[in-house]
Structures are given as C-alpha cells and as structure tokens.
Design a protein around this motif. Structure first.
Motif, PDB file in Angstrom:
ATOM      1  N   LYS A  52     -13.357 -26.537  -8.797  1.00 22.80           N
ATOM      2  CA  LYS A  52     -13.112 -26.722 -10.232  1.00 22.80           C
ATOM      3  C   LYS A  52     -14.419 -26.626 -11.017  1.00 22.80           C
ATOM      4  CE  LYS A  52      -8.641 -27.748 -10.337  1.00 22.80           C
ATOM      5  NZ  LYS A  52      -7.637 -26.978 -11.116  1.00 22.80           N
ATOM      6  N   THR A  53     -15.495 -27.173 -10.465  1.00 20.11           N
ATOM      7  CA  THR A  53     -16.804 -27.073 -11.103  1.00 20.11           C
ATOM      8  C   THR A  53     -17.245 -25.624 -11.186  1.00 20.11           C
ATOM      9  OG1 THR A  53     -17.446 -29.263 -10.297  1.00 20.11           O
ATOM     10  CG2 THR A  53     -19.221 -27.783 -10.953  1.00 20.11           C
ATOM     11  N   VAL A  54     -17.070 -24.881 -10.107  1.00 21.72           N
ATOM     12  CA  VAL A  54     -17.426 -23.468 -10.082  1.00 21.72           C
ATOM     13  C   VAL A  54     -16.629 -22.696 -11.133  1.00 21.72           C
ATOM     14  CG1 VAL A  54     -17.328 -21.367  -8.682  1.00 21.72           C
ATOM     15  CG2 VAL A  54     -18.153 -23.483  -7.670  1.00 21.72           C
ATOM     16  N   GLU A  55     -15.336 -23.006 -11.250  1.00 25.19           N
ATOM     17  CA  GLU A  55     -14.491 -22.312 -12.226  1.00 25.19           C
ATOM     18  C   GLU A  55     -14.954 -22.589 -13.656  1.00 25.19           C
ATOM     19  OE1 GLU A  55      -9.774 -22.060 -13.496  1.00 25.19           O
ATOM     20  OE2 GLU A  55     -10.613 -23.928 -12.732  1.00 25.19           O
ATOM     21  N   ASN A  56     -15.179 -23.843 -13.987  1.00 25.66           N
ATOM     22  CA  ASN A  56     -15.549 -24.199 -15.359  1.00 25.66           C
ATOM     23  C   ASN A  56     -16.867 -23.565 -15.778  1.00 25.66           C
ATOM     24  OD1 ASN A  56     -13.263 -25.815 -15.697  1.00 25.66           O
ATOM     25  ND2 ASN A  56     -14.271 -27.630 -14.892  1.00 25.66           N
ATOM     26  N   LEU A  57     -17.855 -23.603 -14.901  1.00 30.24           N
ATOM     27  CA  LEU A  57     -19.152 -23.023 -15.238  1.00 30.24           C
ATOM     28  C   LEU A  57     -19.111 -21.497 -15.231  1.00 30.24           C
ATOM     29  CD1 LEU A  57     -21.596 -25.393 -13.305  1.00 30.24           C
ATOM     30  CD2 LEU A  57     -21.017 -25.411 -15.721  1.00 30.24           C
ATOM     31  N   GLY A  58     -18.246 -20.929 -14.401  1.00 28.82           N
ATOM     32  CA  GLY A  58     -18.150 -19.482 -14.321  1.00 28.82           C
ATOM     33  C   GLY A  58     -17.614 -18.837 -15.578  1.00 28.82           C
TER      34      GLY A  58
END
Length: 493
Positions: A52-58
């Motif tokens: 989820k962190t990767v998705e939001n920052l991506g």
C-alpha cells in the motif's frame, strides 16, 4: 511439542541459506515450512502495508525520481522488511500469502503485479554492482557483454566506449520499453543496453514469471479455500484496511449536534458530505447510507444518545413520525453501537470497504463519489464546492486512472489550500482528523473539543489480534478466535 535433533536443525539452516541466498528474490520456489495461523496473519498484514505504501507513493511521485526514492526510504524505515536472513524468510512467505489472496480476480492480480514490480525495482536499484552480478548469476540470467571490437565496427552507437564492459546484448523483444523510448541502440534484432538500464530487462522477466505464477495459483485456489482456517483470512486480505482504528473507543474528539453542519462543509470527505447533504435535503437515507454515515459520525465522537437524537430529528421532518422511527430505525442505530443483537461494536468504514463493497443503486447516496459517480456529475459537484478548474482536472485525471483514494487526497489538499497533505489517505475518519489538525488552532474555524480520559488504567486492555491461543483450545475454537480477531484488526465491519 516436538524437539528436533541438531542434525535436522543444521539441515534446516542449510535449506534456509539456499532458499534465501540473496536479498532480492524472484519468488520461484514456494515456502517449504509450517507456520502458525498467527504468523500467517502477521506476515500478510505487514506485506500489505508495504505494498500500500508503494502504491501511494508511486502515484504521488515519479517512480524513477530521487524524491520518490527518498520518500520510500523514509517509509520503509518504519516497516519490518530489512535485508537479513530472518527478514528474507518473512519477505518470501508473505509474498506467497498475498499471491493466494490476490489471484482471485483480474483486477486483484493486476494490482498485485504492479506493486510487486515497483517494490522489486526499488530494491534492485538499491543494490551495488557486485550484488547485481550475484543476483543475475543466482537466477541464471546470462546477458552477453558487448566486445570492444563490435563497438568499433558500429561507431554510430550512442554508448561510451568506457562502458563497454558494462553493456549487455539482448534480443529486442526483451527490451520493448527501452526500444519504444529510444534509449538503446538497435541493430540486427538485438539491442545494446547500458548496465544502468538492465533493470528494465530484469523487471520484464519478473513480470512474466509472476503473471504465470498467479494464473497457476488461481487454478489451485479451490483446494486452498476448502481449508476453513484460511478462507476467511484470504477473503479479508484482498480488501483489508490496515490503518488506524477510528472506532469511538479510540476517538479523541467529541462534537455537539450544532457543530455537524459547519463541520460537514469544512472537514468532511466528499463521500460523507454527499451523505449529509442528501440527508438534509430528503430527510431520509437508505440502509447503506445510514450505516456508512452513522458509523462515520460515531467515529468522530457522536454518542449513542446524540446519534438517536440526530437521526430522529431529521427523519421526522420527512415522512417518518416519531413512533415509526422508534420501531423501525432506532434498533439499527443501537445495533451499530453494539447495544443490540450480537453486541458487536462496529467500526467506521474504510475507503477500501466504501469503494469495493455494496455499490450504490439508483436513489442511494452511499459509496465513493470518485468511484461510483459519473465523471460529469462529479465535475458539477466539485464546481458547486468552489474547487478550481485546474484542481477539478487533476482530480478527474486521478479518477480516470482509478486512483480514487488519491483523488480524495487531492480534494483534501484543494479544500485546505495546501500543496502536500503529508499523509496517505485510507479512511474517511482519517480525512476528518487530519482536517481538524489543520483547522483546530485558536480562531481557525470549527474546533473539536478534546475528550480526556480520567483514568486510563481502569480500562481493560484490548486483546491483541496476534495473541496466540492457549494449548487447551480445540482447532475449531482457535480458527474461530483468529477469524473474530481478524475482523476487528481489519476494521471491516
């Protein structure tokens, strides 16, 4: 309890070293050990937070930019996935757990593949030259190195001769992304790739392997779902909320009924603002709307008595008299506060639950406006709330890309006149609390009163969602307890 000999333990360590011989994995071999249901759950939730962190920052930053890398570095420092043998085991097992949860539909598979690829890219670029060579060798990825003689034959190539030893020769079909952007030299069906761009080839290989693996996992899923211990865990994971608990017990605010109208204009997310406006206009909401909005109000600090007074005063303005309200609607309000039925103290809906479950039909007001509204109607609604044309364009672009939570986060930034909200939005009540942090200063509009706990020590401690059941429990009771704890942990009422 079983005690293993020293010889068996050494063999296990050797298998661990062989299975996790490198800090970066293609996840080609499934786990070969037994783990507890508690560890199964913990590993899955931690990896879901990671993705989820990767998705939001991506979506918020360019994935190859220095700012994106710095943000990921800062976020990953708070997550438990370092490059140690013990953590490699967790990384390996958690990946395969989420494969089971995210192989069920095409949308889930697409999301999982994209986040895993972004995570892989970040980790690959964090490797040194020596570790990259070890990884390629470990996974039997052999790329031919271009000789100096070949480069001298084709001087028109835009590759520095000093990088000859770091230039790979691969078939062009394995580097279509680089060919499309004209970042490599193409001749005779082969491309010449500088060493710093080899990650593109490795990512394509990883994508192909993972896509095939998910398809195979989907075929064998019925056998896994037949296990009554795993089925509820896997069903929750695909749309789980893993953020802060915004239930009334942990709420730090208490509001009065007179504050609701001004709060709805200043601190409500668009979904709740839509529900509040619909309630005020029609003096009624259907069941889906009452649940979504009622639990939100509960989460921001409305007590049961206040909730009954709020809903009764609004419904009697319409076609419902006081007696009918008490007979037909009061029970459901007491039920969501845990005072009726099975006494479940329901928690407010997360963004994922609002987006993925119970889509609204004609006449309904609930749901996510960014997900369930027609783009033209959404545009008109944003215009009525004085959102700037450029801001509306940014929101609609995010909606077009199916980034509904990021669209809501952009709405937050536009409504509060800030450039960067500084958080990843995952919950309507999180929107409210973050808004109150910005507006809660002296003279800064509506302020939530602080509710102090007189004696926290007198409150019974909350049971841990990862508490291991005692040895006296039967297997059925253990599974039931873990499932019940998981419901509470995921905040998925």
């Amino acid at each position: 309890m079983q005690f293993y000999s020293r010889r068996k333990k050494l063999i296990g360590n050797a298998q661990t070293e062989q299975l996790y011989g490198h800090c970066l994995q293609f996840y080609g071999q499934p786990p070969i050990e037994n783990i507890s249901l508690s560890e199964f759950e913990t590993f899955a939730v931690d990896r879901l937070k990671l993705l989820k962190t990767v998705e939001n920052l991506g979506v918020s930053y360019v994935k190859t930019s220095e700012q994106y890398t710095k943000k990921l570095d800062a976020e990953f420092s708070n997550l438990n996935f370092p490059y140690k043998i013990e953590a490699r085991r967790k990384d390996h097992i958690s990946h395969f757990i989420l494969r089971l949860a995210y192989c069920q539909t095409e949308d889930l598979r697409r999301w999982f593949i994209q986040q895993e690829i972004d995570l892989f890219r970040y980790r690959f670029k964090d490797l040194g030259s020596k570790n990259i060579r070890e990884f390629l060798q470990y996974n039997n990825l052999h790329y031919h190195t271009v000789s100096l003689f070949m480069l001298l034959l084709w001087r028109e190539m835009h590759i520095l001769l000093s990088n000859v030893s770091k230039t790979a020769l691969v078939p062009f079909q394995d580097a279509l992304d680089l060919v499309r952007t004209r970042k490599v030299y193409l001749k005779g069906g082969y491309v010449y790739i500088p060493h710093q761009d080899i990650v593109t080839i490795v990512l394509n290989d990883f994508r192909t392997r993972l896509s095939k693996a998910l398809a195979l996992t989907a075929r064998s899923l019925p056998a896994v779902q037949s296990d009554e211990r795993l089925q509820p865990l896997l069903n929750h994971l695909s749309h789980a909320y893993v953020g802060q608990d915004y239930s009334i017990q942990k709420s730090i605010g208490k509001i009065s009924l007179e504050q609701i109208d001004p709060l709805s204009a200043k601190s409500y997310p668009l979904c709740m603002r839509q529900l509040h406006r619909g309630l005020r206009d029609s003096h009624h909401l259907r069941h889906g709307g009452r649940m979504q909005y009622g639990l939100f109000l509960k989460g921001i600090g409305l007590t049961l008595d206040q909730a009954l007074q709020f809903w009764r005063s609004e419904f009697v303005k319409g076609k419902v008299d006081a007696d009918k309200f008490d007979k037909a609607y009061a029970y459901s309000i007491r039920h969501m506060f845990g005072k009726e039925g099975k006494r479940t103290d329901y928690t407010p809906y997360s963004c994922m639950k609002v987006i993925l479950s119970n889509p609204p039909s004609q006449g309904d007001q609930h749901g996510c406006p960014f997900r369930h509204s027609d783009p033209e109607l959404l545009k008109q609604k944003l215009q009525s709330y004085k959102v700037s044309p450029s801001g509306i364009s940014q929101i609609l672009e995010l909606v077009k890309g199916m980034h509904y939570q990021l669209a809501c986060q952009k709405y937050f930034e536009l409504m509060h006149s800030i450039e960067d909200s500084g958080f990843s939005l995952n919950h309507p009540n999180q929107y409210f609390m973050e808004s109150q942090k910005l507006l809660g200063g002296p003279g800064a509009g509506v302020k939530v009163e602080v509710k102090r706990e007189d004696n926290p020590a007198t409150k019974p401690p909350n049971p841990s969602p990862h508490q291991t059941p005692g040895p006296g429990n039967r297997p059925q009771e253990v599974a039931a307890e873990i499932t019940e704890d998981l419901d509470s942990f995921f905040q998925d009422a």
